[in-house]
Design a protein around this motif. Structure first.
Motif, short mmCIF file in Angstrom:
data_model
loop_
_atom_site.label_atom_id
_atom_site.label_comp_id
_atom_site.label_asym_id
_atom_site.label_seq_id
_atom_site.Cartn_x
_atom_site.Cartn_y
_atom_site.Cartn_z
N LYS A 1 -21.25 -1.33 -33.20
CA LYS A 1 -23.18 -1.39 -33.16
C LYS A 1 -23.45 -2.27 -32.03
O LYS A 1 -22.99 -3.21 -31.22
CB LYS A 1 -23.67 -2.85 -34.23
N PRO B 1 -25.83 0.94 -38.00
CA PRO B 1 -24.78 0.59 -37.08
C PRO B 1 -24.71 2.44 -36.18
O PRO B 1 -25.58 3.04 -36.68
CB PRO B 1 -23.48 0.93 -38.04
N SER C 1 -26.28 -5.43 -40.77
CA SER C 1 -25.94 -3.98 -40.92
C SER C 1 -24.99 -3.46 -42.36
O SER C 1 -24.85 -2.36 -43.14
CB SER C 1 -24.48 -3.97 -40.41
#
Lengths: 324, 261
Positions: A21, A69, A62
Motif C-alpha cells: 500500500k 491495498p 488493510s
C-alpha cells in the motif's frame, strides 16, 4: 528471523499475501506497506511492532478491509476480506488506535449490547458472555454507568470489552494499552491473555510498549519502512540476542594497548575502573571464547564476566537500527 | 445470527434503541430542537400575519404543510449526514463498516431509526402549529405516510451524498445550512409552471402533500402518473445518493482516510 510461509498448514486464522500500500503519487508517494506476507496460526497472539511510520496501522487497516491495498490478499479464517467482506466480518472484530470505538452517552452494557447486535447477535442470548467480560475487566459495578463518567483507563477497557462482546475468532487490537497507567496496563494485559487463552482467540496486537508485547504475545512481527524485518516467537527472538553482550572485568592488563592493537574481536568499549578495566564485548559465544583466549594469552587476570540479559526492547532496537 | 430474520431484527432494534437513547441522553439539545422549530414557526406566522393580514390567513394551510415538510426534510437530511459525521468523529464509523450485514444494511437501519425520531418530532411540531394557527388539517395516515416516506427518500438520497462527501472531505457542515434553503425553495416550487421540475427532489411530494393535507385528497384519488413520478423521484435520488456515498467511501478507503476526522 523471518519465518518462511507454510501454506500446507490448514490452521491459519490469518493469511496475508504480498500486501502493498502506498499513499500519494509522484515525488510525494509514500510506500506504507511494501510487499509483506505472513500467516497467523489459530489461537496465536501476534504482536506487531515497529517505529512510527513503519506501516503497522496501515497493515492492520488493510487486513480489516478499511484501507484498500494496491496489491495483495488477506484471508481471515479462509475468507477473502476484499472479495467477501461480509463473511469475513462474521469472524473478526477490531479496536482501532486513538479512537473511542464506543459511545460515551451509552452505558457500559448498552455499548456491549449495541456492537454485538449490529453484527446480528441476540443480546439476550450472549448476556452471560457480557457478564463475564464485565467481570474480567472489573466493569461489573459500572455496567449501568454512562461511559463518559468513567476514567480513561475504564473507557479503554470498555473499548476492548465491546470489541470482544460477540463471538468472533480473530481480534485486532491497535494500541490497547495506550494512555493507561502502569497498574491498569498490567491488569489489562493479564485479562487479555486469560481471555485469549480461554476463548482460543487469534489476536493481532499492535503496541509501542514492548512490555505489553512481551507479556501478551506468542510471536512478534517487527516492521520497518513498510516491510517485515523480523518475524519469530518471542522466546526465539530473545534467545537470538541473549548473551550477545558481555562485560568482562580484568586486571593486570593495559587498557590503552587493548584499544590500540585491535586484536580483541567485538570490542565495543574499554573502561578503567580503579585497578581494573572493563571490556564491553558484542558477539556470539565463539567470539566470547576468542576474547577470553586473547586475554589469557596476555596474562590478564579475569575478575568478573557478566552476560547482559536482553529484553524485547533491546531486540527491537537492534533489529530496527540494523539497517541504518 | 446474520442471515436470518432474527439477526436483522436485532440490528434494527439496536439502532433504533441507540437513536432514542441518544435523544434522551442529550435532553437539552432534543428539547432545544422542538423549541427552535416551534419558535421559528411562531415568528414566521406572527410576522406574516402582521404584514400580510388576510392574505396570510388564506394560505395558512399551505404554510403549515410546507413548514411541516421542510422540518421533516431538514431533520431527515441532517439526521443521516450528521450521523455519519459524528460516527467518523467518534471513531465508531469503521465498526459499522465491519459488520457481517454490510454497510448498506446498517445505513438502512439507521435511516429507519432517524425516520422514527423525525416523525415523533414532526408530529409534535404539527400539533403545535395547528393549535397556534387554529387550522386543522386532514390527517389521513394512509395517504400521508406513503407520500411523506417517498418524499423524504429523496432527502435521504441528498443526505447520503452529503455524508459521502463528508467522509471524503471531512468538515463540510457549513454547506448543509445552504442546502436547507434549497430544500425550502424546492418545497415551495409550483410543479405546473416549469416543465420537468417535478423530477427535482421534494417538489412532487410537496405538491401531493399539500393537496392531501389541505384539500383532503386521498391516495387513490391522485393520478397514477403523479404517484409514479413521486415514487421514481424518491427511489431514484435515494439510489443516486447512496451510489455517491459508496463511491466516496471507496475512494476514502483507497486514500486510507475512512474514519479519520
Amino acid at each position: 528471523m523471518v519465518n518462511e510461509l507454510d501454506d500446507s498448514d490448514p490452521t491459519h486464522a490469518i493469511c496475508v499475501d504480498s500486501l502493498s500500500k502506498s499513499f500519494g503519487s509522484g515525488e510525494d508517494r509514500v510506500i506504507a506497506v511494501n510487499d509483506i506476507s505472513f500467516r497467523v496460526d489459530s489461537g496465536d497472539i501476534v504482536g506487531l511492532l515497529g517505529p512510527n511510520g513503519a506501516g503497522k496501522t496501515t497493515t492492520i487497516k488493510s487486513m480489516l478491509g478499511i484501507v484498500t491495498p494496491d496489491a495483495g490478499a488477506v484471508e481471515i479464517d479462509g475468507v477473502d476480506v476484499y472479495s467477501n467482506p461480509k463473511a469475513a466480518y462474521k469472524n473478526m472484530e477490531a479496536m482501532m488506535e486513538g479512537a473511542r470505538n464506543h459511545y460515551w452517552r451509552l452505558t457500559v452494557r448498552e455499548n456491549l449490547e449495541y456492537f454485538a447486535s449490529i453484527a446480528g447477535e441476540n443480546p439476550a442470548a450472549i448476556r452471560d458472555q457480557h457478564d463475564d467480560l464485565l467481570e474480567i475487566f472489573d466493569l461489573r459495578e459500572f455496567e449501568n454507568e454512562q461511559v463518559r463518567n468513567l476514567s480513561r483507563g475504564m473507557k479503554q477497557k470498555v473499548a476492548i470489552a465491546s470489541t470482544l462482546g460477540r463471538n468472533v475468532n480473530v481480534v485486532f487490537l491497535d494500541e490497547p494499552t495506550l494512555g493507561l497507567d502502569i497498574e491498569s496496563s498490567l491488569k489489562l494485559r493479564q485479562s487479555l491473555r486469560d481471555l485469549a487463552t480461554e476463548r482460543e482467540l487469534t489476536v493481532v496486537l499492535s503496541s509501542h510498549d514492548m512490555d505489553v508485547i512481551a507479556d501478551i504475545c506468542d510471536r512478534v512481527i517487527i516492521m520497518k519502512d513498510g516491510g517485515i524485518i523480523a518475524d519469530d516467537r518471542v522466546e526465539a527472538l530473545l534467545n537470538t540476542f541473549e548473551s550477545s553482550e558481555y562485560r568482562i572485568t580484568v586486571q593486570d592488563i593495559n587498557a590503552s594497548s587493548i584499544k590500540s592493537d585491535g586484536l580483541i574481536n567485538g570490542l565495543n568499549d574499554v573502561t578503567e575502573i580503579e585497578d581494573c578495566i572493563q571490556l564491553e564485548i558484542t558477539g556470539d559465544i565463539k567470539t566470547f571464547y576468542q576474547v577470553i583466549e586473547e586475554l589469557e594469552a596476555r596474562d590478564a587476570k579475569l575478575i568478573d564476566i557478566e552476560s547482559k540479559s536482553v529484553d524485547l526492547e533491546d531486540v527491537f532496537m537492534k533489529i530496527t537500527k540494523g539497517g541504518d | 445470527m446474520v442471515g436470518n430474520t432474527g439477526g436483522y431484527r436485532h440490528l434494527l432494534t439496536a439502532v433504533v434503541k441507540r437513536n432514542l437513547l441518544m435523544y434522551i441522553r442529550y435532553p437539552i439539545n432534543s428539547l432545544g430542537r422542538v423549541v427552535m422549530d416551534i419558535g421559528l414557526f411562531v415568528v414566521l406566522f406572527g410576522g406574516g400575519t402582521l404584514l400580510a393580514g388576510q392574505a396570510m390567513d388564506d394560505s395558512i394551510e399551505g404554510i403549515v404543510v410546507g413548514y411541516f415538510l421542510w422540518m421533516l426534510t431538514i431533520q431527515s437530511f441532517q439526521g443521516i449526514a450528521e450521523e455519519i459525521q459524528q460516527e467518523a468523529n467518534w471513531g465508531t464509523l469503521e465498526r459499522h463498516f465491519m459488520t457481517p450485514f454490510g454497510f448498506p444494511i446498517v445505513m438502512a437501519a439507521k435511516s429507519i431509526a432517524i425516520l422514527i425520531t423525525t416523525f415523533v418530532f414532526a408530529s409534535i411540531l404539527l400539533l403545535a402549529m395547528m393549535i397556534i394557527t387554529g387550522t386543522w388539517l386532514h390527517l389521513d395516515i394512509i395517504t400521508i405516510l406513503p407520500i411523506v416516506l417517498l418524499t423524504l427518500s429523496s432527502a435521504f438520497g441528498v443526505g447520503f451524498a452529503a455524508s459521502g462527501l463528508t467522509v471524503l472531505y471531512k468538515n463540510i457542515g457549513s454547506w448543509f445550512g445552504l442546502l436547507n434553503f434549497v430544500f425550502l425553495g424546492l418545497i415551495a416550487a409550483p410543479t405546473l409552471n416549469v416543465p420537468g421540475i417535478a423530477f427535482l427532489p421534494l417538489v412532487q411530494g410537496s405538491e401531493l402533500l399539500q393537496r392531501a393535507m389541505s384539500n383532503g385528497v386521498r391516495l387513490w384519488e391522485f393520478q397514477l402518473s403523479s404517484l409514479l413520478t413521486l415514487a421514481s423521484v424518491g427511489v431514484g435520488y435515494l439510489l443516486i445518493g447512496y451510489l455517491i456515498f459508496h463511491m466516496c467511501q471507496k475512494r476514502a478507503r483507497k486514500l486510507g482516510t475512512l474514519g479519520d476526522y
